[in-house]
Motif scaffolding. Sequence first.
Motif, PDB file in Angstrom:
ATOM      1  N   LEU A  51       0.826  -1.211   0.000  1.00 43.92           N
ATOM      2  CA  LEU A  51       0.000   0.000   0.000  1.00 43.92           C
ATOM      3  C   LEU A  51       0.860   1.260   0.000  1.00 43.92           C
ATOM      4  CD1 LEU A  51      -2.625  -1.058   2.681  1.00 43.92           C
ATOM      5  CD2 LEU A  51      -2.866  -1.144   0.201  1.00 43.92           C
ATOM      6  N   PRO A  52       0.340   2.340  -0.568  1.00 46.44           N
ATOM      7  CA  PRO A  52       1.046   3.616  -0.458  1.00 46.44           C
ATOM      8  C   PRO A  52       1.241   3.997   1.013  1.00 46.44           C
ATOM      9  CG  PRO A  52      -0.749   3.759  -2.056  1.00 46.44           C
ATOM     10  CD  PRO A  52      -0.907   2.446  -1.351  1.00 46.44           C
ATOM     11  N   GLU A  53       2.355   4.640   1.290  1.00 48.46           N
ATOM     12  CA  GLU A  53       2.656   5.046   2.666  1.00 48.46           C
ATOM     13  C   GLU A  53       1.898   6.334   2.990  1.00 48.46           C
ATOM     14  OE1 GLU A  53       4.263   3.476   5.017  1.00 48.46           O
ATOM     15  OE2 GLU A  53       4.664   1.763   3.706  1.00 48.46           O
ATOM     16  N   ILE A  54       0.636   6.162   3.331  1.00 48.46           N
ATOM     17  CA  ILE A  54      -0.234   7.287   3.678  1.00 48.46           C
ATOM     18  C   ILE A  54      -0.865   6.995   5.032  1.00 48.46           C
ATOM     19  CG2 ILE A  54      -2.318   8.563   3.037  1.00 48.46           C
ATOM     20  CD1 ILE A  54      -1.669   7.937   0.120  1.00 48.46           C
ATOM     21  N   ALA A  55      -0.766   7.916   5.948  1.00 48.88           N
ATOM     22  CA  ALA A  55      -1.305   7.719   7.295  1.00 48.88           C
ATOM     23  C   ALA A  55      -2.796   7.414   7.238  1.00 48.88           C
ATOM     24  CB  ALA A  55      -1.056   8.962   8.148  1.00 48.88           C
ATOM     25  N   GLY A  56      -3.208   6.372   7.977  1.00 45.86           N
ATOM     26  CA  GLY A  56      -4.610   6.007   8.052  1.00 45.86           C
ATOM     27  C   GLY A  56      -5.080   5.055   6.983  1.00 45.86           C
ATOM     28  N   MET A  57      -4.197   4.663   6.065  1.00 47.63           N
ATOM     29  CA  MET A  57      -4.623   3.781   4.974  1.00 47.63           C
ATOM     30  C   MET A  57      -4.626   2.316   5.388  1.00 47.63           C
ATOM     31  SD  MET A  57      -3.310   3.452   1.020  1.00 47.63           S
ATOM     32  CE  MET A  57      -4.376   4.791   0.489  1.00 47.63           C
ATOM     33  N   ARG A  58      -3.578   1.870   6.038  1.00 48.75           N
ATOM     34  CA  ARG A  58      -3.427   0.438   6.313  1.00 48.75           C
ATOM     35  C   ARG A  58      -4.586  -0.099   7.152  1.00 48.75           C
ATOM     36  NH1 ARG A  58       0.581  -2.527   5.029  1.00 48.75           N
ATOM     37  NH2 ARG A  58       1.806  -0.669   4.533  1.00 48.75           N
ATOM     38  N   GLU A  59      -5.008   0.627   8.183  1.00 48.37           N
ATOM     39  CA  GLU A  59      -6.063   0.130   9.064  1.00 48.37           C
ATOM     40  C   GLU A  59      -7.451   0.164   8.422  1.00 48.37           C
ATOM     41  OE1 GLU A  59      -4.875   4.255  10.782  1.00 48.37           O
ATOM     42  OE2 GLU A  59      -3.972   2.619   9.639  1.00 48.37           O
ATOM     43  N   ARG A  60      -7.576   0.849   7.285  1.00 43.83           N
ATOM     44  CA  ARG A  60      -8.866   0.913   6.594  1.00 43.83           C
ATOM     45  C   ARG A  60      -8.906   0.032   5.348  1.00 43.83           C
ATOM     46  NH1 ARG A  60      -7.952   6.090   8.706  1.00 43.83           N
ATOM     47  NH2 ARG A  60      -9.742   6.954   9.880  1.00 43.83           N
ATOM     48  N   TRP A  61      -7.785  -0.622   5.056  1.00 42.79           N
ATOM     49  CA  TRP A  61      -7.700  -1.425   3.841  1.00 42.79           C
ATOM     50  C   TRP A  61      -8.717  -2.574   3.876  1.00 42.79           C
ATOM     51  CZ3 TRP A  61      -6.515  -1.105  -0.882  1.00 42.79           C
ATOM     52  CH2 TRP A  61      -6.191  -2.218  -1.668  1.00 42.79           C
ATOM     53  N   GLY A  62      -9.513  -2.668   2.831  1.00 42.33           N
ATOM     54  CA  GLY A  62     -10.540  -3.709   2.747  1.00 42.33           C
ATOM     55  C   GLY A  62     -11.829  -3.363   3.457  1.00 42.33           C
ATOM     56  N   LEU A  63     -11.865  -2.238   4.158  1.00 43.10           N
ATOM     57  CA  LEU A  63     -13.049  -1.839   4.917  1.00 43.10           C
ATOM     58  C   LEU A  63     -13.682  -0.565   4.356  1.00 43.10           C
ATOM     59  CD1 LEU A  63     -11.589  -2.555   8.456  1.00 43.10           C
ATOM     60  CD2 LEU A  63     -13.214  -3.966   7.174  1.00 43.10           C
ATOM     61  N   SER A  64     -12.863   0.424   4.066  1.00 37.48           N
ATOM     62  CA  SER A  64     -13.350   1.639   3.408  1.00 37.48           C
ATOM     63  C   SER A  64     -12.386   2.111   2.320  1.00 37.48           C
ATOM     64  CB  SER A  64     -13.581   2.758   4.437  1.00 37.48           C
ATOM     65  OG  SER A  64     -12.437   2.946   5.247  1.00 37.48           O
ATOM     66  N   ILE A  65     -11.284   1.389   2.163  1.00 39.85           N
ATOM     67  CA  ILE A  65     -10.335   1.618   1.067  1.00 39.85           C
ATOM     68  C   ILE A  65     -10.200   0.312   0.295  1.00 39.85           C
ATOM     69  CG2 ILE A  65      -7.993   2.290   0.427  1.00 39.85           C
ATOM     70  CD1 ILE A  65      -7.814   3.867   3.024  1.00 39.85           C
ATOM     71  N   PHE A  66     -10.413   0.379  -1.018  1.00 37.18           N
ATOM     72  CA  PHE A  66     -10.492  -0.831  -1.829  1.00 37.18           C
ATOM     73  C   PHE A  66      -9.656  -0.692  -3.092  1.00 37.18           C
ATOM     74  CE2 PHE A  66     -14.619   0.164   0.157  1.00 37.18           C
ATOM     75  CZ  PHE A  66     -14.732  -0.907   1.031  1.00 37.18           C
ATOM     76  N   SER A  67      -9.470  -1.822  -3.777  1.00 38.56           N
ATOM     77  CA  SER A  67      -8.782  -1.786  -5.067  1.00 38.56           C
ATOM     78  C   SER A  67      -9.733  -1.989  -6.238  1.00 38.56           C
ATOM     79  CB  SER A  67      -7.678  -2.853  -5.113  1.00 38.56           C
ATOM     80  OG  SER A  67      -8.230  -4.153  -5.000  1.00 38.56           O
ATOM     81  N   CYS A  68     -10.804  -2.768  -6.040  1.00 38.40           N
ATOM     82  CA  CYS A  68     -11.652  -3.183  -7.157  1.00 38.40           C
ATOM     83  C   CYS A  68     -13.059  -2.591  -7.047  1.00 38.40           C
ATOM     84  CB  CYS A  68     -11.736  -4.709  -7.201  1.00 38.40           C
ATOM     85  SG  CYS A  68     -12.888  -5.340  -8.449  1.00 38.40           S
ATOM     86  N   PRO A  69     -13.440  -1.689  -7.953  1.00 39.42           N
ATOM     87  CA  PRO A  69     -14.806  -1.140  -7.892  1.00 39.42           C
ATOM     88  C   PRO A  69     -15.879  -2.175  -8.233  1.00 39.42           C
ATOM     89  CG  PRO A  69     -13.674  -0.366  -9.862  1.00 39.42           C
ATOM     90  CD  PRO A  69     -12.648  -1.073  -9.031  1.00 39.42           C
ATOM     91  N   TYR A  70     -15.533  -3.196  -9.013  1.00 41.64           N
ATOM     92  CA  TYR A  70     -16.516  -4.243  -9.326  1.00 41.64           C
ATOM     93  C   TYR A  70     -16.836  -5.079  -8.084  1.00 41.64           C
ATOM     94  CZ  TYR A  70     -15.364  -2.938 -14.084  1.00 41.64           C
ATOM     95  OH  TYR A  70     -15.168  -2.228 -15.222  1.00 41.64           O
ATOM     96  N   CYS A  71     -15.858  -5.188  -7.180  1.00 37.63           N
ATOM     97  CA  CYS A  71     -16.061  -5.958  -5.950  1.00 37.63           C
ATOM     98  C   CYS A  71     -16.739  -5.146  -4.852  1.00 37.63           C
ATOM     99  CB  CYS A  71     -14.717  -6.472  -5.432  1.00 37.63           C
ATOM    100  SG  CYS A  71     -13.812  -7.520  -6.585  1.00 37.63           S
ATOM    101  N   HIS A  72     -16.475  -3.843  -4.794  1.00 33.67           N
ATOM    102  CA  HIS A  72     -16.942  -3.052  -3.650  1.00 33.67           C
ATOM    103  C   HIS A  72     -17.584  -1.714  -4.027  1.00 33.67           C
ATOM    104  CE1 HIS A  72     -14.964  -5.889  -0.984  1.00 33.67           C
ATOM    105  NE2 HIS A  72     -13.895  -5.802  -1.739  1.00 33.67           N
ATOM    106  N   GLY A  73     -17.641  -1.392  -5.319  1.00 25.50           N
ATOM    107  CA  GLY A  73     -18.201  -0.103  -5.709  1.00 25.50           C
ATOM    108  C   GLY A  73     -19.667   0.064  -5.366  1.00 25.50           C
ATOM    109  N   TYR A  74     -20.449  -0.990  -5.511  1.00 17.00           N
ATOM    110  CA  TYR A  74     -21.887  -0.899  -5.261  1.00 17.00           C
ATOM    111  C   TYR A  74     -22.180  -0.472  -3.824  1.00 17.00           C
ATOM    112  CZ  TYR A  74     -26.846  -2.151  -5.356  1.00 17.00           C
ATOM    113  OH  TYR A  74     -28.213  -2.118  -5.293  1.00 17.00           O
ATOM    114  N   GLU A  75     -21.385  -0.979  -2.892  1.00 20.59           N
ATOM    115  CA  GLU A  75     -21.625  -0.710  -1.465  1.00 20.59           C
ATOM    116  C   GLU A  75     -21.300   0.731  -1.077  1.00 20.59           C
ATOM    117  OE1 GLU A  75     -22.391  -4.476  -2.197  1.00 20.59           O
ATOM    118  OE2 GLU A  75     -20.376  -3.684  -2.623  1.00 20.59           O
ATOM    119  N   VAL A  76     -20.487   1.428  -1.884  1.00 20.16           N
ATOM    120  CA  VAL A  76     -20.139   2.818  -1.558  1.00 20.16           C
ATOM    121  C   VAL A  76     -20.655   3.784  -2.632  1.00 20.16           C
ATOM    122  CG1 VAL A  76     -18.122   2.134  -0.223  1.00 20.16           C
ATOM    123  CG2 VAL A  76     -17.850   2.605  -2.662  1.00 20.16           C
TER     124      VAL A  76
END
Length: 314
Positions: free
Chosen positions: A125-150
């Motif tokens: 992951l990019p070294e950005i504060a607050g990213m690692r703990e949100r990965w897979g929960l509110s930060i995603f890679s695939c819009p087809y997998c998680h775009g609908y929910e957000v």
Amino acid sequence: MTVSPLDRADHSPHDVIIIGGSFAGVSAAMQLARARRRVLLIDAGLPRNRFVESAHGFLGQDGRPPREIIGTALAQLSAYPTFGFLAGQARQARRKGAVFEVDLGQKGIALGRRLILATGVGDELPEIAGMRERWGLSIFSCPYCHGYEVADRRLGVIANHPMSAHQAVLVSDWGPTVYFTQGRFEPDEDLLPLFRARNIKVEQSPAVEIIGTGTAIEAVRCTNGLTVPVGAIFTAPRTCLTSPLAEQLGCRIEDGPLGPLVSVDDQKRTSVEGVFAAGDVTSMMANATMASAAGVMAGVSAHRSLVFEGAMQG
């Protein structure tokens, strides 16, 4: 019915050893178990999808936690008498005569006539504060997998490689989008008309902090002090091989757009005879359905190689 993991490997050769027990691995195992081949599935319990709460877009399984889907698959596999499951880390693999040896440390050595590598990849992951703990929960890679929910939130896309601007165009189909170039990955001239047509905002000051309560996201703070409101973020991380086995075996590794990949043909055969590979370790297209389909092909191809080898020897 639940699967009972083996305590350690035995020394009688399996027809196929599969390393990696997520979507690709269990799908390969199902084909081989149904072909009545003696198959051993080895899994370390650290799938790439362990950070997400639910899988989406997987036909018949939409919204279920990945661990539950795999648990159901293992329970179904346990009904086949030729299937075995071993929880452990495959540390080394090598060919020894007509078989492959897989070293499992204290759990012994497993022998197989064929290998299927479904070892997956890791996300850098990019070294950005607050990213690692949100990965897979509110930060995603695939819009087809998680775009609908957000959908319909204000969405951020944080650039991490030259194809990130294309990701921003796709993500904008789910909601108003802000593209953070990180000062490195500007949209090219061909994409600018799409950016304008889709009203994608471009922020050139690099994102340095994700702001929000718990795992929720409220905004992104940039180096210039600007705080940009967003409700969810997409980024495409660089990837790395999580297992050294492909390199140990001499499989050809290619440079993919996001990181190294094990090279396979359309039958999921690697450059090493008797070794197959499937799933995220072979493709930048990370998706449960695609991984499962690739696993099916790897399992079928491994079975065919055993059948035709036996027929020619007979």
